[in-house]
Write a protein that holds these residues in place. Structure first.
Motif, PDB file in Angstrom:
ATOM      1  N   THR A  76       0.839  -1.202   0.000  1.00  0.00           N
ATOM      2  CA  THR A  76       0.000   0.000   0.000  1.00  0.00           C
ATOM      3  C   THR A  76       0.874   1.252   0.000  1.00  0.00           C
ATOM      4  OG1 THR A  76      -1.607  -1.231   1.310  1.00  0.00           O
ATOM      5  CG2 THR A  76      -1.898   1.155   1.206  1.00  0.00           C
ATOM      6  N   LEU A  77       1.877   1.215   0.851  1.00  0.00           N
ATOM      7  CA  LEU A  77       2.737   2.392   0.950  1.00  0.00           C
ATOM      8  C   LEU A  77       3.546   2.586  -0.334  1.00  0.00           C
ATOM      9  CD1 LEU A  77       3.887   4.723   2.629  1.00  0.00           C
ATOM     10  CD2 LEU A  77       5.629   3.149   3.467  1.00  0.00           C
ATOM     11  N   VAL A  78       4.095   1.530  -0.869  1.00  0.00           N
ATOM     12  CA  VAL A  78       4.903   1.647  -2.094  1.00  0.00           C
ATOM     13  C   VAL A  78       4.032   2.176  -3.245  1.00  0.00           C
ATOM     14  CG1 VAL A  78       6.177   0.331  -3.847  1.00  0.00           C
ATOM     15  CG2 VAL A  78       6.636  -0.060  -1.431  1.00  0.00           C
ATOM     16  N   ASP A  79       2.789   1.679  -3.344  1.00  0.00           N
ATOM     17  CA  ASP A  79       1.865   2.191  -4.371  1.00  0.00           C
ATOM     18  C   ASP A  79       1.626   3.689  -4.188  1.00  0.00           C
ATOM     19  OD1 ASP A  79       1.486  -0.137  -5.756  1.00  0.00           O
ATOM     20  OD2 ASP A  79      -0.330  -0.731  -4.685  1.00  0.00           O
ATOM     21  N   TYR A  80       1.393   4.071  -2.954  1.00  0.00           N
ATOM     22  CA  TYR A  80       1.121   5.474  -2.644  1.00  0.00           C
ATOM     23  C   TYR A  80       2.332   6.344  -3.027  1.00  0.00           C
ATOM     24  CZ  TYR A  80       0.344   9.610   0.332  1.00  0.00           C
ATOM     25  OH  TYR A  80       0.206  10.890   0.810  1.00  0.00           O
ATOM     26  N   LEU A  81       3.506   5.902  -2.627  1.00  0.00           N
ATOM     27  CA  LEU A  81       4.725   6.669  -2.919  1.00  0.00           C
ATOM     28  C   LEU A  81       4.944   6.784  -4.426  1.00  0.00           C
ATOM     29  CD1 LEU A  81       7.026   5.067  -0.197  1.00  0.00           C
ATOM     30  CD2 LEU A  81       6.220   7.428  -0.217  1.00  0.00           C
TER      31      LEU A  81
END
Ligand code: HEC
Length: 95
Positions: A76-81
């Motif tokens: 989720t975080l990698v997608d967001y970044l």
């Protein structure tokens, strides 16, 4: 002494407020705020324009340094970044 500490805390609070305002809304925002601002502010993250692979590598690097992320939060975080701070990001020049 007490006044110096109070002034220091005020600066930290202001910096945090400014960085929060800069972060786009998205599913990874809370993860970033909870897991990535322990050691440095989000400005350090928002001024990047990196591809997803580079973000994944960086998140793994931060985990190795001590960032606490649940396994399910990493994607989720990698997608967001990669969405908001990807190669199209045009960061404001940092002071
Ligand atoms: C345990 C402390 C810690 C946590 C938690 C942490 N970082 Fe870092 N981060 C660092 C340190 C220390 C540096 C400076 C590394 C350096 O200058 O080589 C850094 C630097 C960075 C940089 C700049 C790298 C560069 O090449 O300029 C980025 C981007 C970054 N962190 C992203 C993140 C993200 C995303 C998270 C959340 C998953 C996170 N950090 C959580 C300690 C942390």
């Amino acid at each position: 002494m007490r006044a110096i500490i109070a002034a220091g805390l005020a600066c930290v609070a202001m910096a945090a407020a400014r960085d929060d305002a800069d972060l786009p809304e998205g599913p990874g925002k809370a993860i970033l705020e909870n897991s990535c601002e322990e050691c440095h502010d989000a400005g350090r993250i928002a001024d990047k324009a990196w591809a997803k692979d580079k973000w994944r590598e960086t998140v793994q690097d931060m985990i190795a340094r001590g960032a606490t992320l649940k396994p399910g939060e990493i994607d989720t975080l990698v997608d967001y970044l990669a969405t908001y701070f990807g190669p199209d990001n045009k960061p404001e020049p940092q002071p």
